[in-house]
Write an enzyme that holds these catalytic residues in place. Sequence first.
Site, PDB file in Angstrom:
ATOM      1  N   GLU A 287     -21.547 -50.558  -9.979  1.00 51.20           N
ATOM      2  CA  GLU A 287     -22.291 -50.586 -11.242  1.00 51.20           C
ATOM      3  C   GLU A 287     -22.875 -51.981 -11.348  1.00 51.20           C
ATOM      4  OE1 GLU A 287     -23.408 -51.659 -14.555  1.00 51.20           O
ATOM      5  OE2 GLU A 287     -21.368 -51.393 -15.334  1.00 51.20           O
ATOM      6  N   CYS A 321     -25.037 -55.522 -18.817  1.00 47.70           N
ATOM      7  CA  CYS A 321     -25.781 -54.981 -17.674  1.00 47.70           C
ATOM      8  C   CYS A 321     -26.872 -54.022 -18.110  1.00 47.70           C
ATOM      9  CB  CYS A 321     -24.831 -54.309 -16.697  1.00 47.70           C
ATOM     10  SG  CYS A 321     -23.820 -53.017 -17.454  1.00 47.70           S
TER      11      CYS A 321
END
EC number: 1.2.1.3
Length: 519
Positions: A287, A321
């Site tokens: 990720e 993120c």
Amino acid sequence: MLNARFLVPRLLCLQGRTTSYSTAAALPNPIPNPEIRYNQLFINNEWHDAVSKKTFPTVNPTTGEVIGHVAEGDRADVDLAVRAAREAFRLGSPWRRMDASERGRLLNRLADLVERDRVYLASLETLDNGKPFQESYVLDLDEVIKVYRYLAGWADKWHGKTIPMDGEHFCFTRHEPVGVCGQIIPWNFPLVMQGWKLAPALATGNTVVMKVAEQTPLSALYLASLIKEAGFPPGVVNIITGYGPTAGAAIAQHMDVDKVAFTGSTEVGHLIQKAAGDSNLKRVTLELGGKSPSIVLADADMDHAVDQCHEALFFNMGQCCCAGSRTFVEESIYHEFLERTVEKAKKRKVGNPFELDTQQGPQVDKEQFEKILGYIRLGQKEGAKLLCGGERFGERGFFIKPTVFGNVQDDMRIAREEIFGPVQPLFKFKKIEEVIQRANNTRYGLAAAVFTRDLDKALYFSQALQAGTVWVNTYNIVTCHTPFGGFKESGNGRELGEDGLKAYTEVKTVTIKVSEKNS
């Protein structure tokens, strides 16, 4: 002790989330100087100094001062942790023979302990990371508790099936744990990311060697003590503190690690994928970074869109993120949207994260602080118009004023590279097909959002945008119930939800010859 002056509703509105707290509930007072109880490596349910005896400092980003020193694990320590995890995963071990329902009970017990120590953990997170206490307590710890409880419920429900096949045979599948899982977590949501990784791995019966971020080791180490208190057998969870190029690389390269899961930068993700391929072809879940678009159409609720796009970027000091780091606004409303966005950014309260009305704390460390200021200078040099912020806040610590840029062009570096800080670039667009093409013109594909009252347009955008998550009229809604992950260079695999369990199990087909088969 509760402080009734600061109520939860503003924070819940901030993320559009509901929590287990009543909107009338007051926040508890934080612990401004929480005791540091653990600073060693956690291996086989015991505390150890690093083999090298080295330590490294962990720094309070609010002041820039050293909080304390933590054991600096490296390859030798990773070897010890992997050995412990492998022994705990041995056929016939207490962990392997444990009922799946009992694994779920242990995860629920861990959630109980996190809930018991919620104020302390939130305070420790704020001290080491710099995020406002109200966010640590209400948002992060709420998600941590929920993810352990949610995955606890899956422990005895993730199973194989029988398959009708031709001939005199009986066939069934087993969902078996992968084995020893290496996990490397980032510094922006230390406890949340720890929960996202640990909970599915443990629910499905794996053992874990986790390397926590060197910037924020303290809360993860305390949670290790709760893992032992909850009753997990020795070796099931092992926590290593250390640096990425040494301890992290040792996990990715280790020949006796069966899977690695990493959350962090795309650049490091490339290195981990390569290390996995060069070693034992271990399974990989990544990720990684993002440059996520928020797209505001002219028919959107203006007040709501301004608020959501503001929090999409500035939440967690921009260190997210999936931050909405490219805000595209339809031309007819661009100037009004820009004015409101700048006004909102100027009002954002930056300061001591232990003060309950603070909205923005410091960046996590000096390196990140200087990198962000460098991008701000670069944006000005490239011709973007600085509308507010653009400089440090205060005289000490790693604070940056909320920054908004207008006149941003798609080929500018601030439009293409992940800044990971409180810097919001705004873009103008005319047509839907144009903005879809521009939004997708990035190597990333983690998240995206569209703001519109038109359901047909919303559904069209949800199909056209190349992202693992698409939000409509909201942002940053990430919960343990739904899968999360990226397209393109934002990673591979999914975490959370039912889909997140797949990454931690192997499917085994068992076929048995029978003398006579009947329907």
